[in-house]
Scaffold this motif. Structure first.
Motif, mmCIF file in Angstrom:
data_model
loop_
_atom_site.group_PDB
_atom_site.id
_atom_site.type_symbol
_atom_site.label_atom_id
_atom_site.label_comp_id
_atom_site.label_asym_id
_atom_site.label_seq_id
_atom_site.Cartn_x
_atom_site.Cartn_y
_atom_site.Cartn_z
ATOM 1 N N VAL A 1 0.821 -1.093 0.057
ATOM 2 C CA VAL A 1 0.141 -0.145 0.163
ATOM 3 C C VAL A 1 0.911 1.377 0.029
ATOM 4 N N LEU A 2 2.174 1.154 0.570
ATOM 5 C CA LEU A 2 3.136 2.386 0.530
ATOM 6 C C LEU A 2 3.884 2.595 -0.880
ATOM 7 N N HIS A 3 3.675 1.390 -1.754
ATOM 8 C CA HIS A 3 4.426 1.572 -2.893
ATOM 9 C C HIS A 3 3.758 1.551 -4.255
ATOM 10 N N ASP A 4 2.324 1.528 -4.050
ATOM 11 C CA ASP A 4 1.586 1.786 -5.179
ATOM 12 C C ASP A 4 0.775 3.129 -5.090
ATOM 13 N N PRO A 5 0.501 3.763 -6.347
ATOM 14 C CA PRO A 5 -0.460 5.085 -6.264
ATOM 15 C C PRO A 5 -1.880 4.717 -5.453
ATOM 16 N N HIS A 52 3.641 10.013 -0.760
ATOM 17 C CA HIS A 52 2.988 8.840 -0.357
ATOM 18 C C HIS A 52 1.855 8.544 -1.125
ATOM 19 N N LEU A 53 0.913 9.536 -1.620
ATOM 20 C CA LEU A 53 -0.087 9.323 -2.207
ATOM 21 C C LEU A 53 0.120 8.733 -3.701
ATOM 22 N N ASP A 54 1.478 8.908 -4.196
ATOM 23 C CA ASP A 54 1.867 8.439 -5.576
ATOM 24 C C ASP A 54 2.840 7.203 -5.364
ATOM 25 N N GLY A 55 2.691 6.544 -4.171
ATOM 26 C CA GLY A 55 3.633 5.345 -3.857
ATOM 27 C C GLY A 55 4.813 5.791 -3.688
ATOM 28 N N VAL A 56 5.378 6.923 -3.438
ATOM 29 C CA VAL A 56 6.734 7.080 -3.164
ATOM 30 C C VAL A 56 7.160 7.525 -1.941
ATOM 31 N N LEU A 57 8.088 7.002 -1.173
ATOM 32 C CA LEU A 57 8.769 7.288 0.019
ATOM 33 C C LEU A 57 9.965 8.254 -0.010
ATOM 34 N N TYR A 58 9.905 8.988 1.027
ATOM 35 C CA TYR A 58 11.154 10.102 0.751
ATOM 36 C C TYR A 58 12.519 9.294 0.474
ATOM 37 N N TRP A 100 12.585 -4.957 7.666
ATOM 38 C CA TRP A 100 11.602 -4.365 6.942
ATOM 39 C C TRP A 100 11.689 -4.726 5.413
ATOM 40 N N GLY A 101 10.828 -4.046 4.838
ATOM 41 C CA GLY A 101 10.719 -4.172 3.242
ATOM 42 C C GLY A 101 9.895 -5.444 2.778
ATOM 43 N N GLY A 116 -2.779 1.972 5.807
ATOM 44 C CA GLY A 116 -3.179 0.971 5.000
ATOM 45 C C GLY A 116 -4.464 1.222 4.285
ATOM 46 N N VAL A 117 -4.862 2.605 4.030
ATOM 47 C CA VAL A 117 -6.048 3.102 3.246
ATOM 48 C C VAL A 117 -5.258 3.764 1.891
#
Length: 188
Positions: free
Chosen positions: A13-17, A145-151, A172-173, A53-54
């Motif tokens: 959920v963190l890595h997808d738009p 985050h909304l585009d699935g990109v972490l800093y 992690w990961g 998770g949303v």
């Protein structure tokens, strides 16, 4: 209201738009209240839907600037315009940021000095904020985050290598990892 688990890097959920929010209803209002409570408990200055998770395009923010002005709100289905990036050495004191989805870590990252955020609030009203400095950084971080990109995805070598080492060291990961502020003993 409830403190929600915060997803850790590696969760899909963190890595997808994220998808548009669409209708503003009672469930969304409850989610936003829970997100504010979670962000305060962490503590953090911003929190995006995917982090709890949303997979919806919304984030909350709450930050008090050096003049004592409080900047607090929710951005639903936002758009973000950025000023051009400056060139030069990164300043670890003023350009370091952290992420509740990579708890306990901070790395310097160049961000645009100014942004214009256009979004919808919980009343369904469109708004626009021109932000500079740290507030602009918060908006860019949460919008990513909304585009699935972490800093960490934006860091350059060797900082990207350092984050990869932290991720491996903490196991992690992978999908399904999270931490809950006030419950889990993590330095966010």
């Amino acid at each position: 209201m409830a403190v929600l688990p915060i997803r850790i890097t590696g969760d899909p959920v963190l890595h997808d738009p994220a998808e548009p929010v669409g209708e503003i209803d009672g469930a969304l209002r409850e989610l936003v209240a829970d997100m504010f409570e979670t962000m305060a408990a962490a503590p953090g200055v911003g929190l995006a839907g995917p982090q709890v998770g949303v997979a919806k395009r919304l984030f909350v923010y709450d930050w008090t600037d050096e003049d004592g002005a409080r900047h607090r709100g929710v951005a639903i289905d936002p758009q973000l315009w950025l000023s051009p990036l400056t060139i030069g050495e990164l300043d670890e004191d003023t350009e370091s940021e952290g992420c509740l989805s990579i708890p306990g870590e901070r790395f310097p990252l160049r961000r645009a000095e100014g942004v214009i955020l256009r979004a919808t609030d919980l009343d369904g009203e469109r708004f626009e904020i021109e932000a500079h400095g740290w507030l602009a950084r918060i908006f860019q971080h949460e919008y990513d985050h909304l585009d699935g990109v972490l800093y960490a995805d934006r860091l350059e070598y060797p900082l990207q290598k350092a984050v990869a080492k932290v991720v491996r060291k903490n196991s992690w990961g992978v999908p399904g990892m999270s931490w809950t502020p006030g419950v889990d003993d993590l330095d966010a």
